[in-house]
Motif scaffolding. Sequence first.
Motif, PDB file in Angstrom:
ATOM      1  N   LEU A 107     -24.372  69.244  35.765  1.00  0.00           N
ATOM      2  CA  LEU A 107     -23.439  70.175  36.391  1.00  0.00           C
ATOM      3  C   LEU A 107     -24.123  71.536  36.462  1.00  0.00           C
ATOM      4  CD1 LEU A 107     -20.118  69.294  34.518  1.00  0.00           C
ATOM      5  CD2 LEU A 107     -20.892  68.465  36.742  1.00  0.00           C
ATOM      6  N   LYS A 108     -24.262  72.075  37.660  1.00  0.00           N
ATOM      7  CA  LYS A 108     -24.908  73.374  37.844  1.00  0.00           C
ATOM      8  C   LYS A 108     -23.822  74.434  37.999  1.00  0.00           C
ATOM      9  CE  LYS A 108     -28.992  71.279  39.757  1.00  0.00           C
ATOM     10  NZ  LYS A 108     -29.936  71.196  40.855  1.00  0.00           N
ATOM     11  N   ILE A 109     -23.879  75.433  37.129  1.00  0.00           N
ATOM     12  CA  ILE A 109     -22.845  76.445  37.034  1.00  0.00           C
ATOM     13  C   ILE A 109     -23.358  77.766  37.599  1.00  0.00           C
ATOM     14  CG2 ILE A 109     -21.263  77.619  35.438  1.00  0.00           C
ATOM     15  CD1 ILE A 109     -21.106  74.503  35.473  1.00  0.00           C
ATOM     16  N   SER A 110     -22.485  78.481  38.313  1.00  0.00           N
ATOM     17  CA  SER A 110     -22.824  79.818  38.799  1.00  0.00           C
ATOM     18  C   SER A 110     -21.911  80.830  38.125  1.00  0.00           C
ATOM     19  CB  SER A 110     -22.674  79.907  40.320  1.00  0.00           C
ATOM     20  OG  SER A 110     -21.317  80.039  40.677  1.00  0.00           O
ATOM     21  N   ALA A 111     -22.194  82.100  38.351  1.00  0.00           N
ATOM     22  CA  ALA A 111     -21.367  83.158  37.771  1.00  0.00           C
ATOM     23  C   ALA A 111     -19.959  83.137  38.357  1.00  0.00           C
ATOM     24  CB  ALA A 111     -22.018  84.518  38.002  1.00  0.00           C
ATOM     25  N   LYS A 112     -19.799  82.532  39.528  1.00  0.00           N
ATOM     26  CA  LYS A 112     -18.496  82.482  40.192  1.00  0.00           C
ATOM     27  C   LYS A 112     -17.727  81.195  39.898  1.00  0.00           C
ATOM     28  CE  LYS A 112     -20.071  85.467  43.871  1.00  0.00           C
ATOM     29  NZ  LYS A 112     -20.339  85.625  45.291  1.00  0.00           N
ATOM     30  N   SER A 113     -18.302  80.299  39.094  1.00  0.00           N
ATOM     31  CA  SER A 113     -17.628  79.047  38.751  1.00  0.00           C
ATOM     32  C   SER A 113     -16.387  79.329  37.915  1.00  0.00           C
ATOM     33  CB  SER A 113     -18.561  78.129  37.959  1.00  0.00           C
ATOM     34  OG  SER A 113     -19.661  77.736  38.735  1.00  0.00           O
ATOM     35  N   ALA A 114     -15.311  78.607  38.202  1.00  0.00           N
ATOM     36  CA  ALA A 114     -14.070  78.753  37.436  1.00  0.00           C
ATOM     37  C   ALA A 114     -14.172  77.915  36.154  1.00  0.00           C
ATOM     38  CB  ALA A 114     -12.882  78.294  38.271  1.00  0.00           C
ATOM     39  N   PRO A 115     -14.105  78.553  34.986  1.00  0.00           N
ATOM     40  CA  PRO A 115     -14.277  77.815  33.730  1.00  0.00           C
ATOM     41  C   PRO A 115     -13.314  76.642  33.550  1.00  0.00           C
ATOM     42  CG  PRO A 115     -14.373  80.159  33.322  1.00  0.00           C
ATOM     43  CD  PRO A 115     -13.950  79.991  34.748  1.00  0.00           C
ATOM     44  N   ASN A 116     -12.059  76.788  33.962  1.00  0.00           N
ATOM     45  CA  ASN A 116     -11.108  75.678  33.803  1.00  0.00           C
ATOM     46  C   ASN A 116     -11.504  74.479  34.652  1.00  0.00           C
ATOM     47  OD1 ASN A 116      -9.333  76.818  31.898  1.00  0.00           O
ATOM     48  ND2 ASN A 116      -8.347  78.023  33.496  1.00  0.00           N
ATOM     49  N   ALA A 117     -11.980  74.733  35.864  1.00  0.00           N
ATOM     50  CA  ALA A 117     -12.404  73.632  36.747  1.00  0.00           C
ATOM     51  C   ALA A 117     -13.651  72.948  36.194  1.00  0.00           C
ATOM     52  CB  ALA A 117     -12.668  74.159  38.152  1.00  0.00           C
ATOM     53  N   VAL A 118     -14.597  73.743  35.712  1.00  0.00           N
ATOM     54  CA  VAL A 118     -15.817  73.170  35.138  1.00  0.00           C
ATOM     55  C   VAL A 118     -15.486  72.386  33.869  1.00  0.00           C
ATOM     56  CG1 VAL A 118     -18.080  73.701  34.144  1.00  0.00           C
ATOM     57  CG2 VAL A 118     -17.287  74.959  36.151  1.00  0.00           C
ATOM     58  N   ALA A 119     -14.562  72.911  33.058  1.00  0.00           N
ATOM     59  CA  ALA A 119     -14.151  72.214  31.838  1.00  0.00           C
ATOM     60  C   ALA A 119     -13.551  70.853  32.173  1.00  0.00           C
ATOM     61  CB  ALA A 119     -13.149  73.053  31.056  1.00  0.00           C
ATOM     62  N   VAL A 139     -28.179  79.529  35.407  1.00  0.00           N
ATOM     63  CA  VAL A 139     -29.266  80.495  35.603  1.00  0.00           C
ATOM     64  C   VAL A 139     -28.631  81.880  35.680  1.00  0.00           C
ATOM     65  CG1 VAL A 139     -31.120  81.269  37.112  1.00  0.00           C
ATOM     66  CG2 VAL A 139     -30.699  78.828  36.827  1.00  0.00           C
ATOM     67  N   GLY A 140     -28.973  82.729  34.751  1.00  0.00           N
ATOM     68  CA  GLY A 140     -28.444  84.085  34.723  1.00  0.00           C
ATOM     69  C   GLY A 140     -27.359  84.264  33.680  1.00  0.00           C
ATOM     70  N   ALA A 141     -27.137  85.521  33.310  1.00  0.00           N
ATOM     71  CA  ALA A 141     -26.191  85.838  32.241  1.00  0.00           C
ATOM     72  C   ALA A 141     -24.761  85.471  32.619  1.00  0.00           C
ATOM     73  CB  ALA A 141     -26.275  87.323  31.896  1.00  0.00           C
ATOM     74  N   GLY A 142     -24.350  85.776  33.838  1.00  0.00           N
ATOM     75  CA  GLY A 142     -22.989  85.461  34.270  1.00  0.00           C
ATOM     76  C   GLY A 142     -22.726  83.973  34.277  1.00  0.00           C
ATOM     77  N   ALA A 143     -23.701  83.208  34.756  1.00  0.00           N
ATOM     78  CA  ALA A 143     -23.554  81.754  34.795  1.00  0.00           C
ATOM     79  C   ALA A 143     -23.527  81.174  33.383  1.00  0.00           C
ATOM     80  CB  ALA A 143     -24.683  81.135  35.614  1.00  0.00           C
ATOM     81  N   ALA A 144     -24.370  81.710  32.491  1.00  0.00           N
ATOM     82  CA  ALA A 144     -24.383  81.228  31.105  1.00  0.00           C
ATOM     83  C   ALA A 144     -23.037  81.512  30.435  1.00  0.00           C
ATOM     84  CB  ALA A 144     -25.518  81.885  30.322  1.00  0.00           C
ATOM     85  N   ASN A 145     -22.459  82.672  30.714  1.00  0.00           N
ATOM     86  CA  ASN A 145     -21.145  83.015  30.178  1.00  0.00           C
ATOM     87  C   ASN A 145     -20.085  82.008  30.637  1.00  0.00           C
ATOM     88  OD1 ASN A 145     -19.124  84.728  28.942  1.00  0.00           O
ATOM     89  ND2 ASN A 145     -18.599  85.396  31.003  1.00  0.00           N
ATOM     90  N   GLN A 146     -20.057  81.701  31.922  1.00  0.00           N
ATOM     91  CA  GLN A 146     -19.080  80.744  32.446  1.00  0.00           C
ATOM     92  C   GLN A 146     -19.307  79.353  31.858  1.00  0.00           C
ATOM     93  OE1 GLN A 146     -17.229  83.080  33.261  1.00  0.00           O
ATOM     94  NE2 GLN A 146     -16.539  82.389  35.243  1.00  0.00           N
ATOM     95  N   ALA A 147     -20.563  78.969  31.670  1.00  0.00           N
ATOM     96  CA  ALA A 147     -20.883  77.651  31.113  1.00  0.00           C
ATOM     97  C   ALA A 147     -20.369  77.521  29.680  1.00  0.00           C
ATOM     98  CB  ALA A 147     -22.386  77.404  31.162  1.00  0.00           C
ATOM     99  N   ILE A 148     -20.595  78.542  28.862  1.00  0.00           N
ATOM    100  CA  ILE A 148     -20.150  78.503  27.469  1.00  0.00           C
ATOM    101  C   ILE A 148     -18.628  78.465  27.389  1.00  0.00           C
ATOM    102  CG2 ILE A 148     -20.048  79.820  25.301  1.00  0.00           C
ATOM    103  CD1 ILE A 148     -22.704  78.416  25.736  1.00  0.00           C
ATOM    104  N   LYS A 149     -17.963  79.279  28.212  1.00  0.00           N
ATOM    105  CA  LYS A 149     -16.497  79.249  28.232  1.00  0.00           C
ATOM    106  C   LYS A 149     -15.995  77.869  28.646  1.00  0.00           C
ATOM    107  CE  LYS A 149     -15.883  83.035  30.769  1.00  0.00           C
ATOM    108  NZ  LYS A 149     -15.182  84.147  31.486  1.00  0.00           N
ATOM    109  N   SER A 150     -16.661  77.260  29.600  1.00  0.00           N
ATOM    110  CA  SER A 150     -16.262  75.937  30.081  1.00  0.00           C
ATOM    111  C   SER A 150     -16.367  74.883  28.987  1.00  0.00           C
ATOM    112  CB  SER A 150     -17.113  75.529  31.282  1.00  0.00           C
ATOM    113  OG  SER A 150     -16.936  76.441  32.339  1.00  0.00           O
ATOM    114  N   VAL A 151     -17.436  74.928  28.216  1.00  0.00           N
ATOM    115  CA  VAL A 151     -17.606  73.958  27.119  1.00  0.00           C
ATOM    116  C   VAL A 151     -16.508  74.161  26.078  1.00  0.00           C
ATOM    117  CG1 VAL A 151     -19.109  73.222  25.226  1.00  0.00           C
ATOM    118  CG2 VAL A 151     -20.077  73.665  27.493  1.00  0.00           C
TER     119      VAL A 151
END
Length: 86
Positions: A4-16, A34-46
């Motif tokens: 799953l490739k996450i961007s800074a604009k990805s919605a954490p609930n949808a990715v979760a 890739v990038g700080a914003g995307a990493a933030n969304q990825a961690i929130k999603s997990v």
Amino acid sequence: MEILKISAKSAPNAVAGAIAGVIREQGEVEVQAVGAGAANQAIKSVAIARGYLAPIGIDLICTPSFASVEINGEARTAIRLIVEPR
């Protein structure tokens, strides 16, 4: 393993929801950001996915690492999270 490739604009609930679905079907998933914003969304999603799966007895763990990916012909460093049940 599904990626799953996450961007800074990805919605954490949808990715979760996607993470939880792949865990139920395949047992593990790789999340790339890739990038700080995307990493933030990825961690929130997990974290949110853990909440989705906990009521059915699945406790998720996450193993972080770096990955080299190519975006538009340019090499970039991504954060790779391997998510699987404990």
